[in-house]
Each structure stands twice: as C-alpha cells, then as structure tokens.
Design a protein around this motif. Structure first.
Motif, short mmCIF file in Angstrom:
data_model
loop_
_atom_site.label_atom_id
_atom_site.label_comp_id
_atom_site.label_asym_id
_atom_site.label_seq_id
_atom_site.Cartn_x
_atom_site.Cartn_y
_atom_site.Cartn_z
N UNK A 61 0.84 -1.20 0.00
CA UNK A 61 0.00 0.00 0.00
C UNK A 61 0.87 1.25 0.00
N UNK A 62 0.23 2.37 -0.25
CA UNK A 62 0.89 3.68 -0.28
C UNK A 62 -0.01 4.68 0.43
N UNK A 63 0.55 5.53 1.28
CA UNK A 63 -0.19 6.62 1.92
C UNK A 63 0.65 7.89 1.80
N UNK A 64 -0.03 9.04 1.70
CA UNK A 64 0.73 10.27 1.57
C UNK A 64 -0.15 11.50 1.52
N UNK A 65 0.50 12.65 1.39
CA UNK A 65 -0.18 13.94 1.28
C UNK A 65 0.11 14.51 -0.10
N UNK A 66 -0.85 15.30 -0.63
CA UNK A 66 -0.73 15.85 -1.98
C UNK A 66 -1.14 17.31 -2.00
N UNK A 67 -0.49 18.07 -2.88
CA UNK A 67 -0.89 19.45 -3.18
C UNK A 67 -1.16 19.51 -4.68
N UNK A 68 -2.35 19.98 -5.06
CA UNK A 68 -2.79 20.03 -6.45
C UNK A 68 -3.04 21.48 -6.85
N UNK A 69 -2.57 21.86 -8.04
CA UNK A 69 -2.81 23.22 -8.55
C UNK A 69 -3.06 23.16 -10.04
N UNK A 70 -4.10 23.87 -10.49
CA UNK A 70 -4.40 24.03 -11.91
C UNK A 70 -4.09 25.47 -12.30
N UNK A 71 -3.23 25.67 -13.29
CA UNK A 71 -2.73 27.00 -13.63
C UNK A 71 -3.48 27.64 -14.78
N UNK A 72 -3.45 27.00 -15.95
CA UNK A 72 -4.04 27.59 -17.15
C UNK A 72 -4.85 26.53 -17.89
N UNK A 73 -6.14 26.77 -18.08
CA UNK A 73 -7.00 25.96 -18.95
C UNK A 73 -6.85 24.45 -18.73
N UNK A 74 -6.86 24.03 -17.47
CA UNK A 74 -6.79 22.61 -17.16
C UNK A 74 -5.39 22.07 -16.94
N UNK A 75 -4.36 22.85 -17.30
CA UNK A 75 -2.99 22.38 -17.12
C UNK A 75 -2.50 22.74 -15.72
N UNK A 76 -1.86 21.75 -15.05
CA UNK A 76 -1.36 22.00 -13.72
C UNK A 76 -0.43 20.90 -13.25
N UNK A 77 -0.31 20.75 -11.94
CA UNK A 77 0.58 19.74 -11.38
C UNK A 77 0.09 19.29 -10.03
N UNK A 78 0.56 18.10 -9.63
CA UNK A 78 0.32 17.56 -8.30
C UNK A 78 1.68 17.20 -7.69
N UNK A 79 1.93 17.69 -6.49
CA UNK A 79 3.18 17.43 -5.78
C UNK A 79 2.85 16.76 -4.45
N UNK A 80 3.65 15.78 -4.03
CA UNK A 80 3.34 15.11 -2.79
C UNK A 80 4.46 14.25 -2.25
#
Length: 238
Positions: A61-80
């Motif tokens: 299994x995997x557990x963790x925390x994530x930060x999600x951001x959408x910048x322009x017209x659906x494009x973005x990133x997830x960091x965790x």
C-alpha cells in the motif's frame, strides 16, 4: 547520467511549485494499493553459463499527502510525499535431495519514502467533474529492503539478507542503492474533492551497487511500480 536525472527532477519540482494568477488549489491525502516490482537481469557466469531474468512483484500500500494546482485551462501539477510498503512471499520450492535445505521459500519486505511531481491536464466533462492525464518523476528513498530465506527443516536455518546492508550472516552478495528515480504515466478521475488515479512508474536507475561476484559483469535491474490511488482534498480553493 545520475546527475542529469537528479537535475531534471529538481527542475520539475521547482516548476511545479510556480503559481500563475490565482490557480485552483487543493491540499489533501491519499491511500492506495501499490505493487513495487524488482526486475533483475543478471548476466551468465563463466562457471555456470547461465543467466537470471525475473520480476519479483511485491503487493502493498501507499499513503501520503498531496498538493494540487491548476494553472491555465486545465494544465497544472500535483506534488506530494508518500510512504510505500510492499511484501512478497514465494512458494516453497525444492533445492535437491543433496541440499542441506531440501525446501526453501523467500519472504521480502520493502519500505520507502517518495517525493513526486505529476504534470497533468484535466478535462472537465461536467460541473466539478474531471478526467485527467498525468506524467512526471518520482525520487524514491529506501528505508528498509529485507529478504528472509526460510528452510523447511526440523531446526531453524533461516537466513536474513538486507539489500541495503548485505547479508546479516556476513556472506558476500550484491547490495542496493537507497536512492532511485522513476518516471510515471497514468490517468485519473476527480469529482469535487474526491479523486482516483492509477498509473505505472518506470525505474530509471540500476539499483545494484556492485558487479556480479562470479564474473565481474554488472548485474542490472529496475524498481518499477503499479499504483491505484484514492484520495480527498481536505482544503480546495476554486
């Protein structure tokens, strides 16, 4: 090669932290099924004239925390950051009638931390409902990676081996690097604050530190991983 991979990872992490004019942001946690896979490709030895190619699939299994951001017209990133656990137990197998250990099996446990960034694009298919595609690197740091060989005999002859520290019985063998870099691809679904992601991470580095002790040819391998992640954003800002 290793310096180039680490440099690329740092650049991706830095770029992933940029925010462009009030992005949509979310912070939450995830839990998932994970299957780390150790792929081994060991060259044939001059004495035995054989080779070893196999894949050890560890379920966990995997557990963790994530930060999600959408910048322009659906494009973005997830960091965790994730913690991943995997375990594998082989079937009992015969070693031969002349062996001191007529039947043995392997038991492997695997613990690691992961720092990842996924570049993603979200397709809005309904209000607050998205399909997504993502890709990006992960930096893995091994905590513990142990193998125990159990023998089916009247007395205890089990052997313990750490892939990071060598045999605990002081016998020589290959050892692994703790750091690994993977590149993942996957797809997902998000409804309001809830998301589901699934993908595959390809190992980019050979985890083995040393050559094969029998013929000095380098043993190669990869640490890959399947994962399916279910999560929720505790805080989400449109």
């Amino acid at each position: 090669m290793k310096k180039s991979i680490v440099t690329l990872l740092l650049v991706c992490l830095t770029m992933g932290s940029w925010a462009i004019e009030k992005p949509k942001q979310g912070f939450g946690f995830q839990i998932s099924w994970a299957q780390p896979i150790l792929r081994i490709n060991r060259p044939g030895t001059s004495a035995l004239n054989d080779s070893l190619k196999m894949a050890i699939k560890m379920n966990g299994f995997k557990v963790g925390v994530v930060y999600d951001a959408t910048y322009i017209a659906g494009f973005g990133s997830t960091i965790g950051i994730n913690y991943t656990f995997g375990v594998y137990t082989s079937k009992w197998r015969a070693m031969g009638i002349y062996s001191d250990f007529p039947r043995i099996r392997q038991h492997i446990t695997y613990h690691q931390l992961e720092l990842f960034v996924d570049w993603q694009y979200k397709f809005e298919i309904a209000k607050e409902t998205y399909l997504m595609l993502y890709t990006g690197p992960t930096l893995q740091c091994g905590i513990d990676f142990d193998m125990r060989v159990d023998s089916q005999k009247d007395y205890d002859q089990d052997v313990e081996h750490s892939y990071y520290d060598g045999y605990k019985s002081d016998d020589p063998d290959e050892s692994f690097r703790r750091l690994n870099v993977t590149w993942g691809v996957g797809a997902g679904f998000q409804y309001k604050r809830y998301f589901l992601r699934g993908g595959y991470d390809f190992g980019l580095m050979n985890p083995y530190k040393h050559s094969d002790f029998a013929n000095e040819k380098h043993t190669r391998g990869r640490l890959d991983q399947w994962n399916i992640r279910l999560g929720v954003y505790l805080w989400y800002h449109e």
